[in-house]
Design a protein around this motif. Structure first.
Motif, PDB file in Angstrom:
ATOM      1  N   VAL A  37       0.868  -1.173   0.000  1.00  0.00           N
ATOM      2  CA  VAL A  37       0.000   0.000   0.000  1.00  0.00           C
ATOM      3  C   VAL A  37       0.908   1.226   0.000  1.00  0.00           C
ATOM      4  CG1 VAL A  37      -1.734   1.302   1.321  1.00  0.00           C
ATOM      5  CG2 VAL A  37      -1.799  -1.208   1.297  1.00  0.00           C
ATOM      6  N   PHE A  95       4.141   0.953   2.133  1.00  0.00           N
ATOM      7  CA  PHE A  95       3.944   0.047   3.264  1.00  0.00           C
ATOM      8  C   PHE A  95       3.716  -1.380   2.780  1.00  0.00           C
ATOM      9  CE2 PHE A  95       3.402   3.182   6.613  1.00  0.00           C
ATOM     10  CZ  PHE A  95       2.783   4.278   5.998  1.00  0.00           C
ATOM     11  N   ARG A 100      -4.970 -10.386   7.486  1.00  0.00           N
ATOM     12  CA  ARG A 100      -5.275 -10.852   8.829  1.00  0.00           C
ATOM     13  C   ARG A 100      -5.504 -12.373   8.912  1.00  0.00           C
ATOM     14  NH1 ARG A 100      -9.322 -12.184  12.243  1.00  0.00           N
ATOM     15  NH2 ARG A 100     -10.723 -12.331  10.440  1.00  0.00           N
ATOM     16  N   PRO A 110      -8.638  -9.290  -1.078  1.00  0.00           N
ATOM     17  CA  PRO A 110      -8.075  -8.740   0.177  1.00  0.00           C
ATOM     18  C   PRO A 110      -9.166  -8.384   1.163  1.00  0.00           C
ATOM     19  CG  PRO A 110      -7.065  -7.710  -1.738  1.00  0.00           C
ATOM     20  CD  PRO A 110      -8.228  -8.502  -2.247  1.00  0.00           C
ATOM     21  N   GLU A 111      -8.860  -8.582   2.415  1.00  0.00           N
ATOM     22  CA  GLU A 111      -9.803  -8.204   3.461  1.00  0.00           C
ATOM     23  C   GLU A 111      -9.137  -7.215   4.415  1.00  0.00           C
ATOM     24  OE1 GLU A 111     -12.746 -10.599   5.168  1.00  0.00           O
ATOM     25  OE2 GLU A 111     -12.635 -12.177   3.674  1.00  0.00           O
ATOM     26  N   ALA A 112      -8.688  -7.695   5.554  1.00  0.00           N
ATOM     27  CA  ALA A 112      -8.150  -6.785   6.566  1.00  0.00           C
ATOM     28  C   ALA A 112      -6.640  -6.945   6.687  1.00  0.00           C
ATOM     29  CB  ALA A 112      -8.811  -7.074   7.907  1.00  0.00           C
ATOM     30  N   PHE A 113      -5.961  -5.826   6.848  1.00  0.00           N
ATOM     31  CA  PHE A 113      -4.509  -5.833   7.001  1.00  0.00           C
ATOM     32  C   PHE A 113      -4.176  -5.548   8.467  1.00  0.00           C
ATOM     33  CE2 PHE A 113      -5.212  -6.074   2.770  1.00  0.00           C
ATOM     34  CZ  PHE A 113      -5.179  -4.929   1.991  1.00  0.00           C
ATOM     35  N   ASP A 114      -3.689  -6.567   9.172  1.00  0.00           N
ATOM     36  CA  ASP A 114      -3.571  -6.406  10.615  1.00  0.00           C
ATOM     37  C   ASP A 114      -2.170  -6.047  11.091  1.00  0.00           C
ATOM     38  OD1 ASP A 114      -3.245  -9.827  11.913  1.00  0.00           O
ATOM     39  OD2 ASP A 114      -2.443  -8.909  10.077  1.00  0.00           O
ATOM     40  N   TRP A 116       1.396  -4.056   9.873  1.00  0.00           N
ATOM     41  CA  TRP A 116       1.959  -3.163   8.868  1.00  0.00           C
ATOM     42  C   TRP A 116       3.449  -2.947   9.126  1.00  0.00           C
ATOM     43  CZ3 TRP A 116      -1.035  -0.003   5.249  1.00  0.00           C
ATOM     44  CH2 TRP A 116      -2.412  -0.278   5.274  1.00  0.00           C
ATOM     45  N   GLY A 117       4.196  -2.811   8.041  1.00  0.00           N
ATOM     46  CA  GLY A 117       5.559  -2.363   8.179  1.00  0.00           C
ATOM     47  C   GLY A 117       5.593  -0.887   8.552  1.00  0.00           C
ATOM     48  N   GLN A 118       6.766  -0.403   8.878  1.00  0.00           N
ATOM     49  CA  GLN A 118       6.890   0.982   9.332  1.00  0.00           C
ATOM     50  C   GLN A 118       6.844   1.982   8.185  1.00  0.00           C
ATOM     51  OE1 GLN A 118       9.478  -0.941   8.751  1.00  0.00           O
ATOM     52  NE2 GLN A 118      11.380   0.218   8.479  1.00  0.00           N
TER      53      GLN A 118
END
Lengths: 126, 110
Positions: A37, A95, A100, A110-114, A116-118
């Protein structure tokens, strides 16, 4: 703990390519889809695509097809996102984010992204 | 131009309830799940709500999500200063084959 750690900031000239890495730890890397993203300065979030780290299968947003390549190295538990033919419009923070639900429960989209990278700042400037 | 529509800003005093709307269409919200993310300045987004109304572990129950038809909403009760952030809704769009985010709503605690 479960985390994604990305590579450092990049400065590129127009027309160049960039490759960002995303190293996973604290979970089984091959069990969860990974997404990329991006966020331009002061702007919202834009989904670029996903990779199935187990099979290496990818799906890219149409906007980026032909310009983006998502890969992974399972031995390094690391995913990569390469973007070529950079323009100033590609200046953004990139990112990686984990899906999830485990891959075995993949719904087909895609659903939920739980997790994340910095984020990795990529600046494209001449 | 975002496929999902959110108000650019919302505000409230400490302890109040704030609601953020997210409007979509038949190709996204109507038949797919809605997700909500919180992004503090300079940080990565954080998942607040998945599958319309489910909270991940660690998200307090003063945060809630709902969906009806082509719209969804996020409610924050008992507003706190640490709730100052940008909030994004998201959903899969079947027509665009794209995971779409709303433009974000900036919440200010007065």
């Amino acid at each position: 703990q479960v985390q994604l750690v990305q590579s450092g900031a990049e400065v590129k000239k127009p027309g160049a390519s960039v490759k960002v890495s995303c190293e996973a730890s604290g979970y089984t890397f091959t069990d969860y889809y990974l997404h990329w993203v991006r966020q331009a300065p002061g702007q919202g979030l834009e989904w670029m695509g996903w990779i199935n780290p187990n099979l290496g299968i990818t799906n890219y947003a149409q906007k980026f097809q032909g310009r983006v390549t998502m890969t992974r190295d399972t031995s390094m538990k690391t995913a990569f996102m390469a973007l070529n033919r950079l323009t100033s419009d590609d200046t953004a923070t990139y990112f990686c984010a984990r899906e999830r639900s485990p891959s075995e429960f993949w719904s087909g989209y895609p659903e939920a992204f739980d997790i994340w990278g910095q984020g990795t700042s990529v600046t494209v400037s001449s | 131009q975002s496929v999902l529509t959110q108000p650019p800003s919302a505000s409230g005093t400490p302890g109040q309830r704030v609601t953020i709307s997210c409007s979509g269409s038949s190709s996204n919200i109507a038949y797919n799940f809605v997700y909500w993310y919180q992004q503090l300045p300079g940080s990565a987004p954080k998942l607040l709500i998945y599958r319309n109304s489910q909270r991940p572990s660690g998200v307090p129950d003063r945060i809630s999500g709902s969906k009806s038809g082509t719209s969804a909403s996020l409610a924050i009760s008992g507003l706190r200063s640490e709730d100052e952030a940008n909030y994004y809704c998201a959903a899969w769009d079947d027509s665009l084959n794209l995971y779409v985010f709303g433009p974000g709503t900036e919440v200010t605690v007065l």
